[in-house]
Design a protein around this motif. Structure first.
Motif, PDB file in Angstrom:
ATOM      1  N   VAL A 175      45.366  33.843  40.068  1.00 32.65           N
ATOM      2  CA  VAL A 175      44.772  34.382  41.288  1.00 32.65           C
ATOM      3  C   VAL A 175      44.142  33.223  42.048  1.00 32.65           C
ATOM      4  O   VAL A 175      43.162  32.628  41.583  1.00 32.65           O
ATOM      5  N   ILE A 176      44.701  32.874  43.197  1.00 31.83           N
ATOM      6  CA  ILE A 176      44.156  31.770  43.992  1.00 31.83           C
ATOM      7  C   ILE A 176      43.284  32.270  45.140  1.00 31.83           C
ATOM      8  O   ILE A 176      42.682  31.473  45.857  1.00 31.83           O
ATOM      9  N   LYS A 177      43.204  33.588  45.286  1.00 32.16           N
ATOM     10  CA  LYS A 177      42.346  34.159  46.329  1.00 32.16           C
ATOM     11  C   LYS A 177      42.059  35.610  45.969  1.00 32.16           C
ATOM     12  O   LYS A 177      42.959  36.349  45.584  1.00 32.16           O
ATOM     13  N   ASP A 178      40.806  36.008  46.076  1.00 30.81           N
ATOM     14  CA  ASP A 178      40.425  37.408  45.892  1.00 30.81           C
ATOM     15  C   ASP A 178      39.287  37.695  46.862  1.00 30.81           C
ATOM     16  O   ASP A 178      38.119  37.466  46.560  1.00 30.81           O
ATOM     17  N   ARG A 179      39.667  38.204  48.005  1.00 30.10           N
ATOM     18  CA  ARG A 179      38.723  38.365  49.107  1.00 30.10           C
ATOM     19  C   ARG A 179      37.679  39.447  48.835  1.00 30.10           C
ATOM     20  O   ARG A 179      36.523  39.337  49.269  1.00 30.10           O
ATOM     21  N   VAL A 180      38.063  40.487  48.117  1.00 29.20           N
ATOM     22  CA  VAL A 180      37.167  41.639  47.961  1.00 29.20           C
ATOM     23  C   VAL A 180      36.793  41.913  46.501  1.00 29.20           C
ATOM     24  O   VAL A 180      36.170  42.923  46.211  1.00 29.20           O
ATOM     25  N   GLY A 181      37.168  41.027  45.602  1.00 29.05           N
ATOM     26  CA  GLY A 181      36.863  41.240  44.189  1.00 29.05           C
ATOM     27  C   GLY A 181      36.390  39.970  43.518  1.00 29.05           C
ATOM     28  O   GLY A 181      36.051  38.982  44.179  1.00 29.05           O
ATOM     29  N   SER A 187      39.717  46.001  39.152  1.00 21.35           N
ATOM     30  CA  SER A 187      41.078  45.611  38.797  1.00 21.35           C
ATOM     31  C   SER A 187      41.685  44.738  39.887  1.00 21.35           C
ATOM     32  O   SER A 187      41.429  44.943  41.078  1.00 21.35           O
ATOM     33  N   ILE A 188      42.490  43.769  39.491  1.00 20.83           N
ATOM     34  CA  ILE A 188      43.165  42.920  40.465  1.00 20.83           C
ATOM     35  C   ILE A 188      44.124  43.752  41.310  1.00 20.83           C
ATOM     36  O   ILE A 188      44.186  43.621  42.532  1.00 20.83           O
ATOM     37  N   PHE A 189      44.872  44.631  40.661  1.00 25.98           N
ATOM     38  CA  PHE A 189      45.876  45.444  41.357  1.00 25.98           C
ATOM     39  C   PHE A 189      45.269  46.807  41.685  1.00 25.98           C
ATOM     40  O   PHE A 189      45.588  47.811  41.074  1.00 25.98           O
ATOM     41  N   ARG A 190      44.383  46.818  42.644  1.00 20.78           N
ATOM     42  CA  ARG A 190      43.615  48.012  42.973  1.00 20.78           C
ATOM     43  C   ARG A 190      44.062  48.597  44.309  1.00 20.78           C
ATOM     44  O   ARG A 190      44.650  47.920  45.153  1.00 20.78           O
ATOM     45  N   CYS A 191      43.750  49.859  44.475  1.00 22.86           N
ATOM     46  CA  CYS A 191      44.057  50.529  45.736  1.00 22.86           C
ATOM     47  C   CYS A 191      43.122  50.023  46.834  1.00 22.86           C
ATOM     48  O   CYS A 191      42.029  49.530  46.569  1.00 22.86           O
ATOM     49  N   GLY A 192      43.585  50.163  48.069  1.00 25.75           N
ATOM     50  CA  GLY A 192      42.778  49.752  49.208  1.00 25.75           C
ATOM     51  C   GLY A 192      42.886  48.290  49.553  1.00 25.75           C
ATOM     52  O   GLY A 192      42.105  47.794  50.386  1.00 25.75           O
ATOM     53  N   THR A 193      43.826  47.575  48.949  1.00 24.52           N
ATOM     54  CA  THR A 193      43.967  46.143  49.208  1.00 24.52           C
ATOM     55  C   THR A 193      45.437  45.769  49.410  1.00 24.52           C
ATOM     56  O   THR A 193      46.339  46.538  49.092  1.00 24.52           O
ATOM     57  N   ILE A 194      45.634  44.563  49.924  1.00 27.25           N
ATOM     58  CA  ILE A 194      46.969  43.980  50.056  1.00 27.25           C
ATOM     59  C   ILE A 194      47.054  42.801  49.094  1.00 27.25           C
ATOM     60  O   ILE A 194      46.259  41.867  49.155  1.00 27.25           O
ATOM     61  N   THR A 195      48.011  42.870  48.187  1.00 23.52           N
ATOM     62  CA  THR A 195      48.206  41.816  47.191  1.00 23.52           C
ATOM     63  C   THR A 195      49.451  41.014  47.550  1.00 23.52           C
ATOM     64  O   THR A 195      50.511  41.587  47.805  1.00 23.52           O
ATOM     65  N   GLY A 196      49.327  39.707  47.569  1.00 21.44           N
ATOM     66  CA  GLY A 196      50.460  38.834  47.876  1.00 21.44           C
ATOM     67  C   GLY A 196      50.930  38.084  46.642  1.00 21.44           C
ATOM     68  O   GLY A 196      50.118  37.677  45.801  1.00 21.44           O
ATOM     69  N   PHE A 197      52.246  37.907  46.541  1.00 22.48           N
ATOM     70  CA  PHE A 197      52.846  37.143  45.447  1.00 22.48           C
ATOM     71  C   PHE A 197      53.636  35.988  46.056  1.00 22.48           C
ATOM     72  O   PHE A 197      54.539  36.216  46.866  1.00 22.48           O
ATOM     73  N   THR A 218      44.276  39.718  48.037  1.00 20.29           N
ATOM     74  CA  THR A 218      44.362  39.063  46.734  1.00 20.29           C
ATOM     75  C   THR A 218      45.697  38.332  46.646  1.00 20.29           C
ATOM     76  O   THR A 218      46.746  38.956  46.756  1.00 20.29           O
ATOM     77  N   HIS A 219      45.648  37.009  46.466  1.00 19.30           N
ATOM     78  CA  HIS A 219      46.863  36.193  46.496  1.00 19.30           C
ATOM     79  C   HIS A 219      47.130  35.632  45.104  1.00 19.30           C
ATOM     80  O   HIS A 219      46.271  34.980  44.501  1.00 19.30           O
ATOM     81  N   LEU A 220      48.327  35.909  44.587  1.00 13.72           N
ATOM     82  CA  LEU A 220      48.735  35.403  43.275  1.00 13.72           C
ATOM     83  C   LEU A 220      49.799  34.334  43.442  1.00 13.72           C
ATOM     84  O   LEU A 220      50.739  34.494  44.233  1.00 13.72           O
ATOM     85  N   LEU A 221      49.662  33.258  42.689  1.00 13.95           N
ATOM     86  CA  LEU A 221      50.584  32.130  42.757  1.00 13.95           C
ATOM     87  C   LEU A 221      51.327  31.995  41.443  1.00 13.95           C
ATOM     88  O   LEU A 221      50.725  31.985  40.366  1.00 13.95           O
ATOM     89  N   LEU A 222      52.656  31.896  41.532  1.00 14.02           N
ATOM     90  CA  LEU A 222      53.482  31.682  40.350  1.00 14.02           C
ATOM     91  C   LEU A 222      53.940  30.234  40.324  1.00 14.02           C
ATOM     92  O   LEU A 222      54.455  29.722  41.320  1.00 14.02           O
ATOM     93  N   SER A 223      53.747  29.568  39.183  1.00 13.07           N
ATOM     94  CA  SER A 223      54.130  28.164  39.054  1.00 13.07           C
ATOM     95  C   SER A 223      54.493  27.886  37.604  1.00 13.07           C
ATOM     96  O   SER A 223      54.356  28.754  36.737  1.00 13.07           O
TER      97      SER A 223
END
Length: 355
Positions: free
Chosen positions: A339-345, A69-79, A324-329
């Motif tokens: 999703v413009i970056k997903d380091r661990v997924g 899952s994109i929104f998973r435990c153990g990670t830092i998600t940026g918006f 995991t970095h999400l971009l809104l445009s």
């Protein structure tokens, strides 16, 4: 200002979100239609499995321990958001998806202990994105069944602790408080496992906890203004490392979301307009970094016609602390999140329309 002196700042005391609601708001809040996630693009991709590229499924399942899952435990998600359109409108829009995910999390999660927090929110007192009124409205307007009454929604807000921070120093204090609270929660859950047995209590003892930090980039920018980019970054990096340490230490149940209130890049027709539109004194930096974007690119923006998504030291430092970095445009007038970056997924490139 030094990191040592920052830690001796006045602490940011936690507050239950429901306690900040006025009586009048409790009685007059009406159900409003929640912003729904549209998937108009699905019909144009019949030849593909929607779960290969569509972010809608991840948004619907919300915060999970599932590693896929994109929104998973153990990670830092940026918006983050692009610099485009109305600045105030875009600033409010970047917090809509995290607020929806928080509301869904509160509705679905059963705490292992009645007094256990399900979420911590660190934000500026001047921001309304995660105000108790906004959270209550989001809970009441949810289309999920069963619908909540006012009292039920307020009861859910009792499990949310908000910490208002005025500057970077108090943000450090707030993160320190959350760290201590997470350690206590883990000890309580370990004790519960011992008392009830691993199998019978495994689900309740691993209920996700969400930590949302809004505007740490803006607070760091204020720090940079009063000192220098290098010194400001020197204070920011240890904080990001602390958050990374927390996400890994409590990976079984903790998810951290950074809601950035500063914009990333701007869209221009060519490189010349990019340079001419840069703030005074930053033309050289934009030109130097224009082709070096830390590997981040939007699938909707051609590399030759858009500036770097991370044009400053601050934006690159923030991104280094994000898994995991999400971009809104906006694309053709529609709100798009990708999703413009997903380091661990394996979520890189997933997107959906989100109006």
């Amino acid at each position: 200002m030094s990191l040592t002196s920052a830690y001796f700042a006045e602490p940011a005391f936690p507050t239950l979100a429901s306690s900040l609601l006025g009586d009048s708001f409790r009685e007059t809040t009406k159900r409003t239609s929640r912003e729904t996630v549209h998937d108009d693009a699905l019909s144009r991709h019949d030849g593909q499995s929607s779960q290969e590229w569509s972010l809608k499924h991840d948004i619907e399942i919300g915060l999970r321990s599932d590693k896929d899952s994109i929104f998973r435990c153990g990670t830092i998600t940026g918006f983050s958001r692009l610099r485009e359109g109305n600045a105030d409108e875009d600033k409010a829009r970047v917090g809509e998806l995290p607020r929806y995910l928080l509301s869904a999390h509160l509705r679905r999660t059963i705490p292992s202990h009645p007094s256990e927090p399900r979420a911590f929110i660190i934000h500026s007192p001047t921001s309304s994105t995660f105000s108790p009124e906004a959270l209550l409205g989001s809970l009441l307007s949810s289309r999920d069944e069963p619908h909540l009454s006012h009292d039920e929604a307020i009861e859910l807000l009792d499990s949310v602790q908000t910490l208002s921070v005025l500057d970077f120093a108090t943000a450090i204090q707030a993160i320190s408080y959350v760290s201590d609270a997470l350690n206590q929660i883990q000890q309580q859950r370990n004790q519960l496992r011992q008392n009830q047995g691993q199998e019978s209590s495994s689900e309740s003892c691993n209920g996700p906890i969400l930590v949302i930090i809004e505007g740490i980039d803006t607070l760091a920018e204020g720090l940079i203004r009063t000192s220098s980019p290098l010194r400001g970054t020197a204070l920011l990096v240890p904080v990001l490392r602390t958050l990374t340490h927390l996400s890994r230490t409590y990976a079984s149940f903790l998810s951290i979301m950074l809601v950035n209130t500063r914009v990333l890049g701007s869209i221009y027709t060519n490189r010349n307009s990019n340079a001419s539109s840069a703030p005074p004194g930053q033309e050289q930096q934009v030109n130097a970094d224009g082709d070096r974007n830390e590997g981040l690119h939007s699938v909707f923006l051609h590399r030759a016609t858009s500036t770097a998504l991370l044009p400053t030291i601050l934006s690159r430092s923030i991104d280094q602390g994000i898994d995991t970095h999400l971009l809104l445009s906006k694309v053709n007038g529609r709100n798009v999140v990708e999703v413009i970056k997903d380091r661990v997924g394996r979520g890189l490139g997933r997107w959906c329309v989100c109006d």
